[in-house]
Design a protein around this motif. Structure first.
Motif, mmCIF file in Angstrom:
data_model
loop_
_atom_site.group_PDB
_atom_site.id
_atom_site.type_symbol
_atom_site.label_atom_id
_atom_site.label_comp_id
_atom_site.label_asym_id
_atom_site.label_seq_id
_atom_site.Cartn_x
_atom_site.Cartn_y
_atom_site.Cartn_z
ATOM 1 N N THR A 121 0.813 -1.089 -0.023
ATOM 2 C CA THR A 121 0.211 0.263 0.042
ATOM 3 C C THR A 121 1.265 1.211 -0.161
ATOM 4 O OG1 THR A 121 -1.899 -1.269 1.027
ATOM 5 C CG2 THR A 121 -1.930 1.410 0.940
ATOM 6 N N PRO A 122 1.819 1.486 1.074
ATOM 7 C CA PRO A 122 2.599 2.695 0.326
ATOM 8 C C PRO A 122 3.908 2.848 -1.347
ATOM 9 C CG PRO A 122 3.049 1.015 3.104
ATOM 10 C CD PRO A 122 2.478 0.562 2.052
ATOM 11 N N GLU A 123 3.743 1.696 -1.110
ATOM 12 C CA GLU A 123 4.513 1.870 -2.945
ATOM 13 C C GLU A 123 2.914 2.373 -3.399
ATOM 14 O OE1 GLU A 123 6.990 2.186 -3.292
ATOM 15 O OE2 GLU A 123 7.502 1.918 -1.124
ATOM 16 N N PHE A 124 1.870 1.815 -3.258
ATOM 17 C CA PHE A 124 0.577 2.497 -4.782
ATOM 18 C C PHE A 124 0.580 4.134 -4.179
ATOM 19 C CE2 PHE A 124 -1.317 -1.874 -5.379
ATOM 20 C CZ PHE A 124 -0.234 -2.713 -5.961
ATOM 21 N N LYS A 125 0.683 4.146 -2.964
ATOM 22 C CA LYS A 125 -0.337 5.337 -2.911
ATOM 23 C C LYS A 125 0.599 6.261 -3.545
ATOM 24 C CE LYS A 125 -2.944 5.173 1.167
ATOM 25 N NZ LYS A 125 -2.253 5.120 3.419
ATOM 26 N N LYS A 126 2.175 6.073 -3.424
ATOM 27 C CA LYS A 126 3.474 6.838 -4.589
ATOM 28 C C LYS A 126 2.971 6.632 -5.929
ATOM 29 C CE LYS A 126 6.691 5.814 -0.398
ATOM 30 N NZ LYS A 126 8.469 5.516 -0.080
ATOM 31 N N GLY A 127 2.440 5.751 -5.899
ATOM 32 C CA GLY A 127 1.893 5.490 -7.480
ATOM 33 C C GLY A 127 2.878 4.921 -8.334
ATOM 34 N N ASP A 128 3.745 4.178 -7.150
ATOM 35 C CA ASP A 128 4.740 2.972 -7.742
ATOM 36 C C ASP A 128 4.196 1.658 -7.770
ATOM 37 O OD1 ASP A 128 6.658 1.780 -9.039
ATOM 38 O OD2 ASP A 128 8.094 2.365 -7.262
ATOM 39 N N TYR A 129 3.010 1.679 -8.770
ATOM 40 C CA TYR A 129 2.796 -0.078 -8.602
ATOM 41 C C TYR A 129 3.415 -1.062 -9.068
ATOM 42 C CZ TYR A 129 -1.590 2.441 -8.217
ATOM 43 O OH TYR A 129 -2.068 3.503 -8.279
ATOM 44 N N TYR A 130 4.683 -0.446 -9.563
ATOM 45 C CA TYR A 130 5.722 -2.074 -9.665
ATOM 46 C C TYR A 130 6.312 -2.044 -8.492
ATOM 47 C CZ TYR A 130 9.636 -3.981 -10.424
ATOM 48 O OH TYR A 130 11.365 -5.192 -10.783
ATOM 49 N N LYS A 131 6.977 -1.283 -8.383
ATOM 50 C CA LYS A 131 7.958 -1.699 -6.345
ATOM 51 C C LYS A 131 6.632 -2.516 -5.338
ATOM 52 C CE LYS A 131 11.100 0.707 -3.450
ATOM 53 N NZ LYS A 131 10.891 -0.763 -2.538
ATOM 54 N N GLY A 132 5.762 -1.565 -5.216
ATOM 55 C CA GLY A 132 4.902 -2.148 -4.477
ATOM 56 C C GLY A 132 4.282 -3.968 -4.688
#
Length: 184
Positions: A145-156
């Motif tokens: 979730t923290p990565e998705f909130k940053k817009g980085d779906y790949y990293k999440g």
């Protein structure tokens, strides 16, 4: 009065006959849990949020996990549940696709519903000792979730897969949670 009612009924019937795709589309959307998609790969991205290189990177990791441990992790990314239950859709997807080896029940499904902003990790009984509901929740909350909130779906997604693999091995840790180990 009868004439007007009759005309409306005829118009409605003509509309339904001439526009069946409207009815069938609604049925398709409502049938996601009852008629889950047959997944052909360990990673299926119906939203296009991953680049081809990102897709390949995660896919190689998932294939290697199956080859080295026989644990099958599948990531499925869709836009919407169309009002259906996240739990029902994920359970039916996992069951229909027979994720995991039959004799080991060692499959994991990470369902990402981008438009609805929902994530679920569905775990086969054979892996529930290492990947409990609490650990799955922690992975979603603290890793994905923290990565998705940053817009980085790949990293999440990539980090989520890494955390799932670590949990299955008894090595998952999170700075917000205790160290969880099979050896303790």
């Amino acid at each position: 009065m009868k004439n007007i009612l009759f005309k409306y009924i005829i118009l409605l019937l003509l509309f339904l006959i001439l526009c069946p795709e409207l009815y069938s589309q609604g049925q398709k959307e409502r049938a996601l849990a009852d008629n889950p998609t047959q997944l052909k790969e360990y990673l299926v991205d119906e939203t296009g949020i991953l680049t081809p290189l990102q897709h390949k990177d995660i896919l190689v990791k998932l294939v290697n996990e199956d080859k080295t441990t026989s644990n099958q992790i599948v990531v499925y990314i869709i836009n919407s549940l169309n009002g259906e239950s996240l739990e029902d859709v994920s359970i039916n997807l996992a069951e229909k696709n027979k994720i995991g080896k039959k004799d080991k029940n060692n499959g994991v499904l990470m369902l990402v519903v981008r438009g609805d902003r929902k994530i679920r990790i569905e775990v086969g009984y054979g892996l529930e000792g290492g990947l409990t509901d609490a650990i799955s929740s922690s992975i979603i909350r603290n890793v994905i979730t923290p990565e998705f909130k940053k817009g980085d779906y790949y990293k999440g997604i990539n980090d989520g897969v890494d955390a799932i693999i670590a949990a299955i091995k008894g090595e998952y840790t999170s700075e917000n949670d205790e160290i969880i180990s099979q050896d303790s």
